[in-house]
Design a protein around this motif. Structure first.
Motif, mmCIF file in Angstrom:
data_model
loop_
_atom_site.group_PDB
_atom_site.id
_atom_site.type_symbol
_atom_site.label_atom_id
_atom_site.label_comp_id
_atom_site.label_asym_id
_atom_site.label_seq_id
_atom_site.Cartn_x
_atom_site.Cartn_y
_atom_site.Cartn_z
ATOM 1 N N ARG A 23 28.049 33.669 39.817
ATOM 2 C CA ARG A 23 28.329 32.915 40.961
ATOM 3 C C ARG A 23 28.014 31.204 40.514
ATOM 4 O O ARG A 23 26.863 30.889 40.257
ATOM 5 C CB ARG A 23 27.258 33.213 42.348
ATOM 6 N N LEU A 24 29.061 30.403 40.655
ATOM 7 C CA LEU A 24 28.846 29.106 40.406
ATOM 8 C C LEU A 24 28.650 28.208 41.570
ATOM 9 O O LEU A 24 29.199 28.268 42.559
ATOM 10 C CB LEU A 24 30.292 28.311 39.539
ATOM 11 N N CYS A 46 40.344 24.791 37.096
ATOM 12 C CA CYS A 46 40.300 26.315 37.510
ATOM 13 C C CYS A 46 40.348 26.245 39.189
ATOM 14 O O CYS A 46 39.421 25.845 39.684
ATOM 15 C CB CYS A 46 39.226 27.140 36.813
ATOM 16 N N CYS A 47 41.396 26.915 39.612
ATOM 17 C CA CYS A 47 41.214 26.958 40.975
ATOM 18 C C CYS A 47 40.353 28.248 41.366
ATOM 19 O O CYS A 47 40.343 29.248 41.094
ATOM 20 C CB CYS A 47 42.671 27.458 41.631
ATOM 21 N N LEU A 48 39.312 27.611 42.210
ATOM 22 C CA LEU A 48 38.376 28.581 42.663
ATOM 23 C C LEU A 48 38.276 28.510 44.048
ATOM 24 O O LEU A 48 38.691 27.815 44.759
ATOM 25 C CB LEU A 48 36.990 28.268 42.103
ATOM 26 N N ASP A 61 32.729 32.352 43.169
ATOM 27 C CA ASP A 61 32.646 33.792 42.059
ATOM 28 C C ASP A 61 33.481 33.218 41.182
ATOM 29 O O ASP A 61 34.895 33.032 40.977
ATOM 30 C CB ASP A 61 32.646 34.911 43.008
ATOM 31 N N VAL A 62 33.194 33.520 39.854
ATOM 32 C CA VAL A 62 34.241 33.122 38.580
ATOM 33 C C VAL A 62 34.368 34.480 37.844
ATOM 34 O O VAL A 62 32.977 35.014 37.282
ATOM 35 C CB VAL A 62 33.714 32.094 37.673
ATOM 36 N N SER A 71 37.018 27.172 29.911
ATOM 37 C CA SER A 71 35.844 26.366 29.442
ATOM 38 C C SER A 71 34.767 26.528 30.513
ATOM 39 O O SER A 71 33.502 26.083 30.132
ATOM 40 C CB SER A 71 35.866 25.135 29.072
ATOM 41 N N LEU A 72 34.966 27.393 31.504
ATOM 42 C CA LEU A 72 33.905 27.368 32.450
ATOM 43 C C LEU A 72 32.675 28.313 31.985
ATOM 44 O O LEU A 72 31.715 28.015 32.592
ATOM 45 C CB LEU A 72 34.295 28.184 33.977
#
Length: 206
Positions: A23-24, A46-48, A61-62, A71-72
């Motif tokens: 969880r970012l 990155c589409c979040l 959430d990733v 690279s996240l």
């Protein structure tokens, strides 16, 4: 959909490890002004999806799949990230069509400063090189850029002072990873050509 025009440099404020995801939490005062649950925000390209919003921060959430292909996974608390909200029907298309679907990661190879701009060379996966052409478009960490030169395993872009000041490419150093998304139009053209060149069904010939 995005345009690759970074709206804000955000800061990672939280990383909660889960079994197969993280969880970012990111602080972005500008992109959160009208953010709602379920909205899309591009983080370094990155589409979040916004899962939670608290003042000037949002949480997403990733999944493990995203962490393994972007690279996240190397972000730390305090890391700066490029942020862009999804476009609306009335938004100017200032960059190019960006999906927020990262095709692979590259590595900054070298930086060559000059008086008014800086040339950055980026190594890229071999299977992505065929989609690049000089003066074509490439998305690097969510930034819409124009390709200068294309080599067998790398490409160069020229960065103006505005890009250096407002995005992560202002401080990325040789060896740092970056997210890459090639021009989706090039991928569609390749797919169509593959279909044309494949053997036709005998019934189609009839």
């Amino acid at each position: 959909m995005f345009t690759g025009i970074v709206e804000e440099l955000g800061v990672v404020e939280g990383i909660e490890q889960q079994d197969d995801a993280i969880r970012l939490t990111v602080r972005g005062a500008f992109v959160t002004t009208d953010a709602s649950l379920g909205d899309s925000i591009a983080v370094n390209g990155c589409c979040l999806t916004v899962a939670q919003r608290d003042g000037e921060t949002f949480t997403a959430d990733v999944m493990h799949e995203t962490l393994s292909k972007t690279s996240l996974g190397v972000l730390d608390i305090g890391s700066k990230v490029n942020l862009e909200r999804a476009v609306t029907p009335t938004t100017r298309l200032g960059g190019h069509v960006v999906q927020g679907h990262v095709d692979g990661t590259g590595t900054v190879l070298r930086r060559t400063p000059s008086e008014h701009w800086e040339v950055v060379e980026v190594e890229l996966p071999a299977d992505l090189a065929r989609y690049l052409v000089p003066k074509g478009s490439i998305t690097v960490d969510g930034i819409s850029l124009t390709v200068v030169d294309v080599h067998d395993a790398s490409f160069t872009v020229s960065l103006i002072p505005e890009t250096l000041a407002r995005t992560t490419l202002g401080f990325k150093q040789p060896g740092d990873p970056v997210n890459l998304e090639v021009d989706v139009i090039a991928k569609y053209v390749e797919r169509l050509l593959e279909h044309r060149q494949s053997p036709q069904d005998p019934q189609e010939n009839a």
